[in-house]
Enzyme design. Structure first.
Site, PDB file in Angstrom:
ATOM      1  N   ASP A  80       0.825  -1.207   0.000  1.00  0.00           N
ATOM      2  CA  ASP A  80       0.000   0.000   0.000  1.00  0.00           C
ATOM      3  C   ASP A  80       0.861   1.260   0.000  1.00  0.00           C
ATOM      4  O   ASP A  80       0.622   2.196   0.766  1.00  0.00           O
ATOM      5  CB  ASP A  80      -0.972  -0.003   1.178  1.00  0.00           C
ATOM      6  CG  ASP A  80      -2.135   0.961   0.981  1.00  0.00           C
ATOM      7  OD1 ASP A  80      -2.419   1.347  -0.178  1.00  0.00           O
ATOM      8  OD2 ASP A  80      -2.775   1.339   1.981  1.00  0.00           O
ATOM      9  N   ILE A  81       1.861   1.285  -0.866  1.00  0.00           N
ATOM     10  CA  ILE A  81       2.710   2.467  -0.980  1.00  0.00           C
ATOM     11  C   ILE A  81       1.962   3.526  -1.774  1.00  0.00           C
ATOM     12  O   ILE A  81       1.442   3.265  -2.855  1.00  0.00           O
ATOM     13  CB  ILE A  81       4.050   2.117  -1.646  1.00  0.00           C
ATOM     14  CG1 ILE A  81       4.811   1.154  -0.733  1.00  0.00           C
ATOM     15  CG2 ILE A  81       4.859   3.381  -1.935  1.00  0.00           C
ATOM     16  CD1 ILE A  81       6.069   0.615  -1.325  1.00  0.00           C
TER      17      ILE A  81
END
Length: 179
Positions: A80-81
């Site tokens: 979830d960058i």
């Protein structure tokens, strides 16, 4: 458990889990406090990042990802960058000030091991930043690097990747870059 096992520069230290003894039985993670705004907060204020700032920031984040990939078995995949999960105090824009740039990668709630999608797997991440294979449930190391690229695109254009026209998982980013 994964967060507690991490010892990577640029990832806040985990201290402990505190459980609420009330009927809600909620728990809290106690982590190192990082006194820095998110990249998203800069974007929300209208900041467009220079190419130099963006490249340096992404190189430093790639170093964090490399440690997560090589120092742990199996490798740790963030999944979830995005700009809101990167903290960094950006200096006043001068080339010399960028030397001390120190980003932090936060929110390891979607972390995964690199394994092929299996029955009952969970898709996690944020649309626009997720790699095509991640959307169908494959957890690969490369997906984090794809998310870094989508984050860079957002930083230098001010346009989130989910607002960029796409065709079959391919972003048509050239007109956005040109603008």
């Amino acid at each position: 458990e994964v967060l507690a096992s991490l010892n990577v520069h640029g990832v806040p230290h985990f201290y402990e889990t505190v459980t609420d003894k009330s009927p809600n039985n909620e728990y809290y993670l106690v982590q190192q406090f990082i006194d820095a705004p998110s990249i998203q907060s800069y974007i929300d204020q209208g900041r467009i990042f220079s190419e130099a700032e963006t490249l340096l920031l992404m190189r430093k984040l790639a170093e964090i990802l490399k440690e997560l990939e090589t120092n742990y078995t199996p490798p740790v995949i963030h999944r979830d960058i995005k700009p809101s999960n990167i903290l960094c105090r950006m200096p006043v824009a001068t080339d010399n000030a960028l030397i001390d740039l120190a980003p932090w990668l936060i929110d390891f709630g979607a972390v995964a091991n690199p394994q092929k999608r299996q029955q009952g797997s969970t898709v996690a991440g944020t649309l626009g930043y997720m790699a095509p294979e991640q959307i169908v449930g494959d957890n690969t190391i490369q997906a984090d690097y794809y998310a870094l690229g989508a984050t860079m695109l957002h930083m230098i254009t001010g346009v989130p990747p989910y607002n960029i026209p796409s065709e079959l998982f391919s972003l048509d980013f050239k007109p956005v870059i040109k603008d």
